[in-house]
Design a protein around this motif. Sequence first.
Motif, PDB file in Angstrom:
ATOM      1  N   THR A 112      34.595  36.622  44.785  1.00 37.17           N
ATOM      2  CA  THR A 112      34.493  37.975  45.154  1.00 37.17           C
ATOM      3  C   THR A 112      35.152  38.297  46.044  1.00 37.17           C
ATOM      4  O   THR A 112      35.642  39.575  46.212  1.00 37.17           O
ATOM      5  CB  THR A 112      32.951  38.354  45.265  1.00 37.17           C
ATOM      6  OG1 THR A 112      32.362  37.769  46.473  1.00 37.17           O
ATOM      7  CG2 THR A 112      32.094  37.685  43.978  1.00 37.17           C
TER       8      THR A 112
ATOM      9  N   GLN B 227      33.159  44.173  50.453  1.00 38.41           N
ATOM     10  CA  GLN B 227      33.127  43.176  49.469  1.00 38.41           C
ATOM     11  C   GLN B 227      34.043  41.830  50.072  1.00 38.41           C
ATOM     12  O   GLN B 227      33.477  40.776  50.053  1.00 38.41           O
ATOM     13  CB  GLN B 227      33.985  43.366  48.277  1.00 38.41           C
ATOM     14  CG  GLN B 227      33.025  44.454  47.537  1.00 38.41           C
ATOM     15  CD  GLN B 227      33.577  44.650  46.199  1.00 38.41           C
ATOM     16  OE1 GLN B 227      34.309  44.021  45.494  1.00 38.41           O
ATOM     17  NE2 GLN B 227      33.136  45.671  45.444  1.00 38.41           N
TER      18      GLN B 227
ATOM     19  N   ILE C 134      29.022  41.423  48.274  1.00 38.53           N
ATOM     20  CA  ILE C 134      28.489  40.946  47.029  1.00 38.53           C
ATOM     21  C   ILE C 134      27.921  39.544  46.941  1.00 38.53           C
ATOM     22  O   ILE C 134      26.791  39.153  46.562  1.00 38.53           O
ATOM     23  CB  ILE C 134      29.706  41.084  45.780  1.00 38.53           C
ATOM     24  CG1 ILE C 134      29.962  42.349  45.764  1.00 38.53           C
ATOM     25  CG2 ILE C 134      29.425  40.231  44.733  1.00 38.53           C
ATOM     26  CD1 ILE C 134      31.097  42.662  44.515  1.00 38.53           C
TER      27      ILE C 134
ATOM     28  N   LEU D 140      29.467  47.719  42.906  1.00 39.99           N
ATOM     29  CA  LEU D 140      30.350  47.062  41.921  1.00 39.99           C
ATOM     30  C   LEU D 140      31.667  47.840  41.483  1.00 39.99           C
ATOM     31  O   LEU D 140      31.439  48.983  40.949  1.00 39.99           O
ATOM     32  CB  LEU D 140      29.548  46.616  40.983  1.00 39.99           C
ATOM     33  CG  LEU D 140      28.505  45.279  40.981  1.00 39.99           C
ATOM     34  CD1 LEU D 140      27.952  45.159  39.707  1.00 39.99           C
ATOM     35  CD2 LEU D 140      29.203  44.417  41.714  1.00 39.99           C
TER      36      LEU D 140
ATOM     37  N   ASN E  43      34.475  45.678  39.975  1.00 36.06           N
ATOM     38  CA  ASN E  43      35.087  44.912  39.284  1.00 36.06           C
ATOM     39  C   ASN E  43      34.476  44.487  37.673  1.00 36.06           C
ATOM     40  O   ASN E  43      33.358  44.147  37.645  1.00 36.06           O
ATOM     41  CB  ASN E  43      35.235  43.456  40.057  1.00 36.06           C
ATOM     42  CG  ASN E  43      36.016  42.469  39.474  1.00 36.06           C
ATOM     43  OD1 ASN E  43      35.831  41.998  38.252  1.00 36.06           O
ATOM     44  ND2 ASN E  43      37.086  41.962  40.089  1.00 36.06           N
TER      45      ASN E  43
ATOM     46  N   HIS F 219      32.982  41.155  37.022  1.00 39.73           N
ATOM     47  CA  HIS F 219      31.652  40.835  37.839  1.00 39.73           C
ATOM     48  C   HIS F 219      30.490  41.799  37.103  1.00 39.73           C
ATOM     49  O   HIS F 219      29.436  41.059  37.016  1.00 39.73           O
ATOM     50  CB  HIS F 219      31.700  41.478  39.148  1.00 39.73           C
ATOM     51  CG  HIS F 219      32.720  40.840  40.101  1.00 39.73           C
ATOM     52  ND1 HIS F 219      32.999  41.161  41.423  1.00 39.73           N
ATOM     53  CD2 HIS F 219      33.503  39.791  40.098  1.00 39.73           C
ATOM     54  CE1 HIS F 219      33.852  40.715  42.024  1.00 39.73           C
ATOM     55  NE2 HIS F 219      34.199  39.750  41.103  1.00 39.73           N
TER      56      HIS F 219
ATOM     57  N   ILE G 191      31.178  34.546  38.859  1.00 42.30           N
ATOM     58  CA  ILE G 191      31.344  35.617  39.885  1.00 42.30           C
ATOM     59  C   ILE G 191      31.836  34.879  41.095  1.00 42.30           C
ATOM     60  O   ILE G 191      32.590  35.515  41.744  1.00 42.30           O
ATOM     61  CB  ILE G 191      30.266  36.469  39.686  1.00 42.30           C
ATOM     62  CG1 ILE G 191      29.808  37.043  38.662  1.00 42.30           C
ATOM     63  CG2 ILE G 191      30.420  37.443  40.979  1.00 42.30           C
ATOM     64  CD1 ILE G 191      28.566  37.842  38.785  1.00 42.30           C
TER      65      ILE G 191
END
Length: 392
Positions: free
Chosen positions: A63, A86, A91, A325, A327, A330, A371
């Motif tokens: 991540t 991030q 994350i 979030l 992505n 993810h 992830i």
Amino acid sequence: HCMAFVSHAPHSYTGEDTVEFQCHGSPAALTAGLEALFAAGFRQAGPGEFTRRAFLNGQMDLTQAEAVIDLIDAETADAAANAAGQLAGAILRKIDPIYDNLVDILAHFHAVLDYPDEDIDPFELAQFAGQLDGDAKALNRLLATCHRGRIVKDGLSAVILGSPNAGKSSLLNCLAGFDRVFVTDIPGTTRDAVEQTVRLGRHLLRLLDTAGIRETEDIVEKIGVERARKIADEADLILYVVDGSRELDENDRQILDLIRGRKVIVLLNKTDLEPVLTEEALREACGQEVIPVSAKEQQGIDRLEEKIQTMFLQGNLNFNDQVMLTNVRHKTAMEQALKSLRLVETSIDNAMPEDFFSIDLMDAYEHLGTILGESLEEDLVNEIFSHFCMGK
């Protein structure tokens, strides 16, 4: 002349011994330096190779590695701040406790299964029901940030609707800061959707100027009107521009029907001219708050910015404490993990045999592992880092 900086493992970016050269910036000097390095046996790095090495050497999880490219591509301060959070492990800090909890439960389950004669506490999944429910709720909270995160990263898709000559193209030019489209007094000048990305304060707007909505026999203009209707159905936000120098007509009635129930900001344009349509009358007709603007004189844009902030990004964002979030990979993996955890909860409620919930527990564990990069196929790793630029 040049300077060389030596970084020793494990304190470098990649976790390896590295040397960085800083040279004069002229193309000739840089070319000569590269030729000398190539002659000595060096090669150019592949896309994302430094970040890939950092990931493979345990300097960061996946991540964080993916946040590097998000930080490079960030188009607004909020997008950069979210990516930086991030990269700092935002994350990871949310997912890691859930992942570790699943590891502990699975380890206990397999220990009892594989070593029945050992003095190990009996495995009863019901005792973990509270923990699993908490994990599921934590994933749900993360997934709830996806829409807001997409807006921060990619911007809002906003379509400008209105009758012909309401000032839609003038608004686009005003927000863009230059004459992106032609503006004339002839109705129907804009016949196709014109896209322009603009920054409005903290926000990134992907604006689409469309053909004025009206009944027409012109085949090309009719196609443009139908396209405008379709774009409006798919947009995050509709900017409905109304000409304040004339009364509402049948074209405006059609647009009012089209935007009903949608996220819309109503703009009473041409306030620099003698008013015919009042703010109160327009508010009564559309049932929405009305913002008076003059696209020509660039007035009222600050209120538009405040309204967008209220509608989509409520409150001040603190990316040190929260994460959004952004992505898709993810999001998909978390949705699958959450689905598996809910199936485990159903198995507990129905007192199902252990084989049922062990499969779902393993699925949740594996999806979260993808992830973090704990369980990942090489092809997917190659795909992720292929999107990086050289030198990162």
